[in-house]
Design an enzyme around this catalytic site. Sequence first.
Site, mmCIF file in Angstrom:
data_model
loop_
_atom_site.group_PDB
_atom_site.id
_atom_site.type_symbol
_atom_site.label_atom_id
_atom_site.label_comp_id
_atom_site.label_asym_id
_atom_site.label_seq_id
_atom_site.Cartn_x
_atom_site.Cartn_y
_atom_site.Cartn_z
ATOM 1 N N HIS A 122 0.862 -1.182 0.000
ATOM 2 C CA HIS A 122 0.000 0.000 0.000
ATOM 3 C C HIS A 122 0.903 1.238 0.000
ATOM 4 O O HIS A 122 2.013 1.183 0.539
ATOM 5 C CB HIS A 122 -0.829 -0.052 1.283
ATOM 6 C CG HIS A 122 -1.889 0.999 1.416
ATOM 7 N ND1 HIS A 122 -1.616 2.287 1.806
ATOM 8 C CD2 HIS A 122 -3.227 0.943 1.223
ATOM 9 C CE1 HIS A 122 -2.741 2.981 1.857
ATOM 10 N NE2 HIS A 122 -3.741 2.200 1.502
ATOM 11 N N ASP A 199 3.041 -4.732 8.015
ATOM 12 C CA ASP A 199 1.819 -3.947 7.868
ATOM 13 C C ASP A 199 0.635 -4.899 8.008
ATOM 14 O O ASP A 199 0.334 -5.677 7.102
ATOM 15 C CB ASP A 199 1.826 -3.263 6.493
ATOM 16 C CG ASP A 199 0.545 -2.491 6.220
ATOM 17 O OD1 ASP A 199 -0.387 -2.564 7.046
ATOM 18 O OD2 ASP A 199 0.470 -1.833 5.165
ATOM 19 N N GLN A 202 -4.558 -5.135 6.768
ATOM 20 C CA GLN A 202 -5.570 -6.012 6.182
ATOM 21 C C GLN A 202 -5.598 -7.387 6.836
ATOM 22 O O GLN A 202 -6.403 -8.234 6.452
ATOM 23 C CB GLN A 202 -5.324 -6.190 4.679
ATOM 24 C CG GLN A 202 -5.501 -4.933 3.856
ATOM 25 C CD GLN A 202 -6.933 -4.423 3.843
ATOM 26 O OE1 GLN A 202 -7.884 -5.175 4.098
ATOM 27 N NE2 GLN A 202 -7.106 -3.149 3.571
ATOM 28 N N LYS A 225 -10.360 -0.751 10.226
ATOM 29 C CA LYS A 225 -10.505 -1.946 9.390
ATOM 30 C C LYS A 225 -10.764 -3.182 10.262
ATOM 31 O O LYS A 225 -10.770 -4.308 9.789
ATOM 32 C CB LYS A 225 -9.246 -2.154 8.550
ATOM 33 C CG LYS A 225 -9.008 -1.030 7.531
ATOM 34 C CD LYS A 225 -7.773 -1.304 6.707
ATOM 35 C CE LYS A 225 -7.258 -0.072 5.999
ATOM 36 N NZ LYS A 225 -8.000 0.289 4.796
ATOM 37 N N CYS A 363 -4.793 2.506 -3.646
ATOM 38 C CA CYS A 363 -3.555 3.003 -3.038
ATOM 39 C C CYS A 363 -2.410 2.026 -3.251
ATOM 40 O O CYS A 363 -1.563 1.842 -2.371
ATOM 41 C CB CYS A 363 -3.728 3.284 -1.545
ATOM 42 S SG CYS A 363 -4.867 4.607 -1.215
HETATM 43 C C1 LIG Z 1 -2.340 -2.853 3.513
HETATM 44 C C2 LIG Z 1 -2.658 -1.487 4.014
HETATM 45 N N1 LIG Z 1 -1.726 -0.777 4.641
HETATM 46 C C3 LIG Z 1 -1.963 0.449 5.130
HETATM 47 C C4 LIG Z 1 -3.191 1.042 4.988
HETATM 48 C C5 LIG Z 1 -3.387 2.429 5.529
HETATM 49 O O1 LIG Z 1 -4.331 2.458 6.535
HETATM 50 P P1 LIG Z 1 -4.862 3.843 7.120
HETATM 51 O O2 LIG Z 1 -5.311 4.656 5.940
HETATM 52 O O3 LIG Z 1 -5.976 3.457 8.011
HETATM 53 O O4 LIG Z 1 -3.731 4.487 7.846
HETATM 54 C C6 LIG Z 1 -4.198 0.349 4.339
HETATM 55 C C7 LIG Z 1 -5.523 0.983 4.129
HETATM 56 O O5 LIG Z 1 -6.130 0.886 3.098
HETATM 57 C C8 LIG Z 1 -3.929 -0.943 3.841
HETATM 58 O O6 LIG Z 1 -4.875 -1.642 3.209
#
Ligand SMILES: Cc1ncc(COP(=O)(O)O)c(C=O)c1O
Lengths: 406, 146
Positions: A122, A199, A202, A225, A363
Site C-alpha cells: 500500500h 503492515d 488487512q 478496518k 492506493c
Molecule cells: C495494507 C494497508 N496498509 C496500510 C493502509 C493504511 O491504513 P490507514 O489509511 O488506516 O492508515 C491500508 C488501508 O487501506 C492498507 O490496506
Amino acid sequence: MFEVEALRRQFPILQRQVHGRPLVYLDSAATTQKPLAVIEAERHYYETLNANIHRGVHALSQEATDAFEGARDKVRAFIGAARREEIIFTRGATEAINLVAHSWGRQSLAPGDEILISEMEHHANIVPWQLLCEATGAILKVIPIDARGALVPGAVDAMIGPRTRLVGITQVSNALGTVNPVADIVRQAHRVGAVVLVDGAQAVAHQPVDVVALDCDFYVFSGHKLYGPTGIGVLYGKQALLERMPPYQGGGDMIAQVTFEKTTYNSLPYKFEAGTPHIAGAIGLGAAIDFLQHIGLDAVARHEDRLLAHATQQAEAFEGLTCVGTAPGKVGVLSFVMKGVHPHDIGTILDREGVAIRTGHHCAMPVMDRYQVPATARASFAMYNTIGEVDALFRALRRVEELFLK
Amino acid sequence: MSDLRDLYQEVIFDHNRHPRNFGPLATANRHADGFNPLCGDRLTLHLRVEDGVIREARFEGAGCAISTASASLMTEALIGKSEAEAAVLFEGFHHMVMGEITSVDLGKLAVLAGVSEFPARVKCATLAWHTLNAALKNASQPVSTE
Ligand SMILES: Cc1ncc(COP(=O)(O)O)c(C=O)c1O
C-alpha cells in the site's frame, strides 16, 4: 455457533437502503462497518467518562484514563505482545509507519543502506520509506511479485543482504488478497541483522496475530478496518527498539520534565504519544476487539473464506471477467477487471444496484502497473456479508454486462 | 435503472467504443497530459492551434466510458473554434455537469448532462476539459483532477 443473520443485526448501518435498494456492503477492506458495541462504547465514554487523561486528580479523569489504558491492554493481548509498553496508539497504520520511518529510520540509516519492501505494498508502506531514503541516502529495493500476486519465489532470499536494514512487508495485500510468509521473512531478515515492519492493516480482522510468534520488530494496523473507529491505530514495537528511538512528535504527555534548557522524555509508551490522544477511539477499538474475540476470529475467517470461494467460483465462470490476484491461500478480497468496461463504470452501475465496491488503484499504483491495468474493481468481505450478497454482486455485474456489452 | 440510462446514453457508449479523433497528432503544436488519480484515467491531448483557432484536436489515453466519451466529444466540438470560444464552451459544460443552468449552446455535449446526477463522476467528464486548459496554456506539468 456463527450466525450471520444475528450478527448483521449488530451492525445498524446494514439496515439501510441505497438508491432504494438494500445496501450490499462489499468494501470492508477500505473500512469495516461498526457494531453497536463499538458505537455504544464511544457513546458511553462521552456520556459518562469524558475527561482528559493522565493529568487530572478528579474522578472523571481517572476513570477516563483507566478506560483508555484498559484499551491498550486489550490491544496487547489481541496481538500477543508481551508488554503494554510496546503498544503505542497512533491515528492509524499510516501514522504508525511514518513514526517508525522518522524515529527509527533517521537514527539508524546511512547512505547506501537498504530498505526492502514488496511490489504489492500500500502507498502507506512505500512513500514513508521513499521520504526516508531521500533524507538519509538509503536505497529502496522492491521484491517483485509474480503473475498470481505472490512474492516471486527466492526473491526475498536474493534481495536481503548485508546492507539491508529494514524490511517493510504487508501481511495481507489490500489489492490482491495475497497472504505473505511474514514469519519466514522475519527469520531471513534477522539473519542479516535487519529489522522487520509488518503492515497488518488487512490482516488483523481476518486471522489471529501473534507478534511474539512472528518475532517481527514492528507491527502496525488501523482500528477502522477492525470494526473499530477511524482515527485510531496501533504501532507495536519491541521494547528494546522503542527505548532506543527518539520521540516522533513533541508536546504534552510525552515528557517527564521540561525546562528551557533540557527536556527529558516520558517512559514507554507515552514517549510516542504526544498530545491528547483519540481517547474515545481507543476505547472504541477496545470494544471492537472484545466484540471480535467474542465471535471468534477462526469462525470469522472460515465464514469469509466461504464467501471468497463462492465469489471466486462465480468470477471464474463469468465470461470476460478476469481476477487480479489469485495467489494460493489468498483472503478477503476479489479484485477483478471486466473486458470492455472500465472499473469506474462498474462501480457506478453497482452502486445504483445498492452494491458498494471499491474501484480504482486501491492506493497500490505499482500493483496496477504490474498487471498493466489502470484500475480494478474490488469486492471485499467481512464477517457480516452473506452468500446472498455475493450473488447480488454477480447479478449486478450482469446488469453491467447488459448495459455495456449488449 | 432509468437514471443509469440518463448517464450512459447511447451516444456515450458509441464514443466510448469508437472514440473520435483518437491517436497522436504529428502536426500538433500544443500538448497536455491529464490524470485522474482517483480512478486512474489518463489522457494526452494534442492540438494544432493557428491564429488563435483550434484547427486539429486529437487525444490518447485510457479511461472510463465517461472520460473517454467526454474527450471524444470535446475534440469534435473544438475543431474550428477559437480559443475564446473554447473557453466559453468549457464554462458552459462545467455549469451543465455541476447541474447549474447555462445559456451556452453545448450542442452534442449536452448528452453528458446526466453526469450532474452522479457527483462522483463529474471529474471524469471534466478531465478532458481541464487538460484542454492546460494545453492552451501549454503547461508542462500534467493536470490532475485532484
Ligand atoms: C495494507 C494497508 N496498509 C496500510 C493502509 C493504511 O491504513 P490507514 O489509511 O488506516 O492508515 C491500508 C488501508 O487501506 C492498507 O490496506
